[in-house]
Write a protein that holds these residues in place. Structure first.
Motif, short mmCIF file in Angstrom:
data_model
loop_
_atom_site.label_atom_id
_atom_site.label_comp_id
_atom_site.label_asym_id
_atom_site.label_seq_id
_atom_site.Cartn_x
_atom_site.Cartn_y
_atom_site.Cartn_z
N VAL A 59 -3.51 0.41 -3.42
CA VAL A 59 -4.74 1.12 -3.07
C VAL A 59 -5.34 0.44 -1.85
N VAL A 60 -5.53 1.22 -0.81
CA VAL A 60 -6.09 0.68 0.43
C VAL A 60 -7.50 1.23 0.60
N VAL A 61 -8.46 0.34 0.82
CA VAL A 61 -9.84 0.79 1.04
C VAL A 61 -10.18 0.56 2.49
N GLU A 62 -10.59 1.64 3.16
CA GLU A 62 -11.03 1.52 4.55
C GLU A 62 -12.40 2.15 4.67
N GLY A 63 -13.44 1.33 4.79
CA GLY A 63 -14.80 1.84 4.84
C GLY A 63 -15.12 2.59 3.55
N ASP A 64 -15.52 3.84 3.69
CA ASP A 64 -15.88 4.64 2.51
C ASP A 64 -14.66 5.30 1.88
N TYR A 65 -13.55 5.22 2.55
CA TYR A 65 -12.37 5.93 2.08
C TYR A 65 -11.41 4.98 1.38
N SER A 66 -10.72 5.53 0.43
CA SER A 66 -9.61 4.76 -0.13
C SER A 66 -8.43 5.70 -0.30
N PHE A 67 -7.28 5.16 -0.13
CA PHE A 67 -6.08 5.97 -0.34
C PHE A 67 -4.98 5.09 -0.91
N VAL A 68 -3.93 5.76 -1.32
CA VAL A 68 -2.83 5.05 -1.96
C VAL A 68 -1.61 5.13 -1.05
#
Ligand SMILES: [Zn+2]
Length: 238
Positions: free
Chosen positions: A16-25
């Protein structure tokens, strides 16, 4: 997937990668390195699913063959102990009895354990690649081809002796073997050629690789002799 749990994904293979307000897998780096490691090993796709579990010890569905069972035990042992091994393996036996399967099972076990620098090399192809490197158009030189073979943590040479024996091929082989011998780097060799005690009409390993290299091989490797019929012939009833 590696036996040891990856600290990033916990073994799931997804991160799980969190970048600012977004997260994605995305796919975890551990699966990428496993894939790269596998690709770099040079193991042909055909053997990518070879394991000790799916190794046939009763080819054709008959009785269990003791030499195949013993060979599997030795190979599995080797994989279990690697890299703490003093000798490699010389797996000999008739064509189609699963020698390459065993060598591939060792490689697959090690790669899944995230060992690096394991190299699978068909001997005829290696000689062909070296020959091609002599061409003026070649982008790689001989050393570029040989370097990984010389320095691999574990080198698997498949089908030794299948090529026509020539002085040049012999000198390539003895260079590789002596280089690795001096650096205590193990080799696993598969060959259809038996030593001496084989069938009378067949050439022996010494005749294929020379007496000196044969003795060097026996110094570097534990012998694993398979005595069985070609299961591909059994299966097709030939
Ligand atoms: Zn991971």
């Amino acid at each position: 997937m590696s036996d040891a749990k990856c600290p990033i994904c916990g073994g799931s293979g997804w991160q799980v990668v969190v970048e600012g307000d977004y997260s994605f897998v995305r796919q975890c780096v551990c699966t990428i390195s496993l894939r790269e490691n596998r690709a770099e090993s040079g193991l042909p796709e055909r053997y990518s699913m070879c394991t000790f579990e799916n190794f046939q010890v009763n080819p054709g569905g008959g009785k269990k063959n003791p030499t195949l069972m013993a060979a599997r035990t030795v190979a599995r042992d080797f994989a279990g102990k690697f890299p703490a091994v003093n000798t490699g393996l010389l797996i000999s036996g008739p064509a189609g009895t699963g020698k390459t399967h065993l060598a591939a099972a060792i490689l697959n076990t090690l790669i899944n354990r995230n060992e690096h620098g394991i190299l699978f090399q068909d001997f005829r192809e290696l000689l062909q690649d070296i020959r091609s490197s002599y061409s003026p158009d070649s982008k790689v030189n001989e050393f570029g081809i040989l370097a990984p073979v010389l320095n691999a943590g574990l080198l698997i040479i498949d089908d030794l002796g299948a090529e026509r024996p020539t002085e040049w091929a012999d000198s390539q082989f003895s260079y590789i073997l002596n280089y690795r011998y001096n650096r205590l780097l193990p080799v696993i060799i598969t060959t259809n050629y038996l030593d001496g005690g084989g069938r009378m009409e067949e050439e022996s390993l010494s005749e294929r690789v020379g007496v000196r290299m044969r003795s060097r091989l026996f110094e570097m490797c534990r012998e694993v002799c398979i005595e069985a019929d070609d299961y591909r012939k059994i299966n097709t009833g030939q």
